[in-house]
Scaffold this motif. Structure first.
Motif, mmCIF file in Angstrom:
data_model
loop_
_atom_site.group_PDB
_atom_site.id
_atom_site.type_symbol
_atom_site.label_atom_id
_atom_site.label_comp_id
_atom_site.label_asym_id
_atom_site.label_seq_id
_atom_site.Cartn_x
_atom_site.Cartn_y
_atom_site.Cartn_z
ATOM 1 N N UNK A 1 -32.665 -47.386 83.547
ATOM 2 C CA UNK A 1 -31.905 -46.355 82.733
ATOM 3 C C UNK A 1 -32.140 -47.013 81.156
ATOM 4 N N UNK A 2 -31.961 -45.981 80.293
ATOM 5 C CA UNK A 2 -31.963 -46.598 78.785
ATOM 6 C C UNK A 2 -30.530 -47.470 78.536
ATOM 7 N N UNK A 3 -30.944 -48.611 77.556
ATOM 8 C CA UNK A 3 -29.872 -49.410 77.536
ATOM 9 C C UNK A 3 -28.586 -48.696 76.898
ATOM 10 N N UNK B 1 -41.430 -33.007 80.014
ATOM 11 C CA UNK B 1 -42.415 -33.352 78.913
ATOM 12 C C UNK B 1 -41.906 -33.885 77.947
ATOM 13 N N UNK B 2 -40.503 -34.428 78.066
ATOM 14 C CA UNK B 2 -39.993 -35.119 76.865
ATOM 15 C C UNK B 2 -39.705 -36.562 77.155
ATOM 16 N N UNK B 3 -40.240 -37.178 76.398
ATOM 17 C CA UNK B 3 -39.647 -39.112 76.415
ATOM 18 C C UNK B 3 -38.359 -39.207 75.990
ATOM 19 N N UNK B 4 -37.835 -40.030 76.632
ATOM 20 C CA UNK B 4 -36.305 -40.189 76.215
ATOM 21 C C UNK B 4 -36.099 -40.748 74.751
ATOM 22 N N UNK B 5 -37.134 -41.820 74.642
ATOM 23 C CA UNK B 5 -37.167 -42.788 73.185
ATOM 24 C C UNK B 5 -37.252 -41.453 72.039
ATOM 25 N N UNK B 6 -37.843 -40.389 72.419
ATOM 26 C CA UNK B 6 -38.092 -39.494 71.158
ATOM 27 C C UNK B 6 -36.796 -38.892 70.928
ATOM 28 N N UNK B 7 -35.963 -38.899 71.733
ATOM 29 C CA UNK B 7 -34.705 -38.074 71.389
ATOM 30 C C UNK B 7 -33.682 -38.980 70.843
ATOM 31 N N UNK B 8 -33.715 -39.095 69.461
ATOM 32 C CA UNK B 8 -33.042 -40.111 68.571
ATOM 33 C C UNK B 8 -31.573 -39.728 68.451
ATOM 34 N N UNK C 1 -35.794 -51.489 75.217
ATOM 35 C CA UNK C 1 -34.742 -50.125 75.206
ATOM 36 C C UNK C 1 -34.077 -49.740 76.616
ATOM 37 N N UNK C 2 -34.774 -50.289 77.465
ATOM 38 C CA UNK C 2 -34.523 -50.039 78.832
ATOM 39 C C UNK C 2 -33.810 -51.222 79.660
ATOM 40 N N UNK C 3 -32.920 -50.703 80.537
ATOM 41 C CA UNK C 3 -32.123 -51.704 81.241
ATOM 42 C C UNK C 3 -32.695 -51.952 82.635
ATOM 43 N N UNK C 4 -32.362 -53.037 83.057
ATOM 44 C CA UNK C 4 -32.700 -53.621 84.677
ATOM 45 C C UNK C 4 -31.525 -53.279 85.318
#
Length: 490
Positions: A378-380, A324-331, A394-397
């Motif tokens: 995956x996050x950059x 229930x948590x989005x990665x980008x909210x974990x700063x 903010x995300x990687x290929x």
RNA sequence: GGGCCAUUAGCUCAGCUGGUUAGAGCAUCCGCCUUUUAAGCGGAGUGUCGAAGGUUCGAAUCCUUCAUGGCCCA
């Protein structure tokens, strides 16, 4: 041999037999060659062709069944086992008495006629025998084999003698490597070798082994990845390049980790991580069929379906579904540790944000990925060498291939923007200064290469040992490495 | 780094609620045996019970520490 022989150790008894052979004019270590005309397995499987003919076989004595003036002596060569029959009235008493000074483990050559015994066993009736080498040590007991796992690794040659199925694992390993080379050759890849000794061990995050070059008067490091040198070759115009090589990471030892292990890394210009997915699926699906005639291969009680295509799972979306948590909210680092605590995941309190998030993904996402699955996006900030997704910067290929809940491969659209790459390296230096000693130092030489221009490129790294484990149903990495790293005996 | 388990004959293992001289199979040694194959029959010896301390009249067995390895966790 006197009745006092029991006072001697097995080795001493064998040394006495060696001496006795020499007194009889037989030097067991003098033989330099023995002309073998048939392998054990051939004689057995093609009995009709060999029956009544004279063959010369050679191998290690694995069993002796003596019956007074005749004896059955089993030989083992690289192909398998064959029984030989020694008769005193055929060989003559002096040759037959060689048996008194032979032991299990000795090497002999036997020339004789192929026949079948009453019990229908293909056998060579010895007409001439030659001692080719004497063994001074007892072999492991034949019924149970060698089960002491420590000794199996320390004295792998005994493991191979006592446990024939061990050899099969390494035959498959060799076949996997041959198949990969053939596959990549077919796609126009060139195999190369790059330095093991490096002034900066980069390309991933891991503690390196350090050594010292006397003439240069400087420290050198054993490589932890192949990445940065292979990309230099892409810069140099080798558009499809790969290396299969040993890498070294100064970390713990476990059933999944050996300090030195084998990686495949390949780089292909003018493609991206989608191209790497296609290549990976095609390689692995084809490999399974090549090895076993089917894409379905059992691993530890589960059948792995290697046939493509493999499902694509978006890492950030899957993390959201699970937590229930989005990665980008974990700063921040604190946010990450709080999330780990909420999820009940134990992490080292010294970990930074990226390390904690990696741990969380490892705990909540990866274990479900049993069948081959591309976990991607995956996050950059945990992908310092990968291109950004233009739609989500903010995300990687990038993707990692998971099989049986474990990472088997890692790939991305390679970052070729030298300025962005420099900035990412600078971020790594901040983490390094903050205490993360797995972060590599900034590699100016690699940046110099990138600044000369690197074409868009897809890159893939694949753990060969883990692949062999999966293909041979081996639970430990030590089962697929002949001589795993061990603490020496005192 | 933490927890659990293991370490006894060359090999595979029993023995462990403390108690006579530590056992079995394979291998070894001696004797017999010319179609066996986990060959068989008769006989013999296996040893610093991982190491060092300790408890005890007595330790392979109980306790402590250490060493090596395995499994799980970090």
């Amino acid at each position: 041999m006197s009745e006092q022989d029991h006072r001697f150790s097995p080795r001493e008894v064998r040394l006495q037999k060696l001496q006795h052979l020499r007194e009889r004019g037989i030097e067991p270590y003098r033989a330099t060659r023995y002309e073998v005309t048939a392998l054990a397995e051939q004689v057995v499987s093609q009995f009709e062709a060999y029956e009544g003919h004279v063959v010369r076989v050679a191998g290690r004595i694995t069993a002796m069944r003596r019956h007074g003036r005749a004896a059955f002596i089993d030989l083992r060569d690289t192909s398998g086992r064959i029984q030989t029959h020694w008769r005193e009235d055929v060989l003559g008493p002096s040759t037959y008495e060689l048996l008194d000074d032979l032991d299990l483990g000795d090497f002999v050559g036997v020339e004789g006629t192929v026949f079948k015994t009453r019990r229908q066993e293909v056998t060579v009736e010895a007409q001439a025998v030659e001692v080719l080498a004497k063994s001074l040590r007892d072999l492991p007991e034949k019924r149970h084999g060698l089960t002491n796992i420590d000794l199996r690794y320390r004295q792998r040659y005994l493991d191979l003698i006592a446990n024939p199925e061990v050899r099969r694992v390494f035959e498959i390993r060799a076949e996997i490597l041959a198949y990969i080379r053939e596959f990549l050759k077919g796609r126009g890849f060139m195999e190369v070798e790059t330095p093991v000794l490096q002034t900066i061990a980069g390309g991933t995050e891991a503690r390196p082994f350090e050594t010292y070059h006397n003439a240069l008067g400087m420290p050198l490091y054993l490589r932890i990845a192949l990445e940065l040198h292979l990309k230099r070759l892409i810069v140099g115009g080798i558009d499809r390049v790969y290396e299969i090589g040993r890498v070294f990471r100064n970390e713990g030892i476990s059933t999944r980790h050996n300090p030195e292990f084998t990686m495949l890394e390949l780089y292909q210009a003018y493609t991206d991580f989608h191209g790497m997915m296609e290549l990976t699926e095609s390689l692995l699906g084809g490999l399974a069929v090549h090895l076993f005639g089917t894409p379905d291969v059992p691993y530890q009680g589960t059948v792995i379906h290697w046939a493509p295509p493999y499902p694509r799972v978006d890492l950030v979306e899957r993390l959201f579904e699970k937590t229930g948590v989005r990665w980008e909210t974990i700063q921040s680092r604190e946010d990450a540790h709080a999330l780990a605590q909420r999820l009940g995941i134990q992490v080292d309190p010294r970990f930074d944000r990226a390390q904690v998030m990696d741990k969380i993904v490892g705990a909540v996402v990866e274990p479900d990925l049993v069948q081959p699955t591309f976990l991607w996006h995956h996050p950059v900030d945990i992908s310092p060498l990968a291109k950004r997704d233009p739609q989500a910067p903010h995300l990687a290929e990038r993707f990692e291939l998971f099989v049986a809940g474990r990472e088997l491969a890692n790939a991305f659209s390679e970052l070729n923007d030298p300025l962005d790459q420099r900035q990412r390296f600078i971020e790594q230096q901040k983490a390094r200064l903050a205490g993360n000693d797995e972060m590599p130092p900034l590699d100016e030489d690699f940046l110099l290469a990138l600044e000369h221009g690197m074409p868009p490129t897809g890159g893939l790294g694949l753990g060969i040992d883990r692949l062999v484990m999966l293909m041979t149903d081996s639970p430990s990495i030590r089962d697929v490495i002949f001589f795993p790293t061990m603490r020496p005996l005192a």
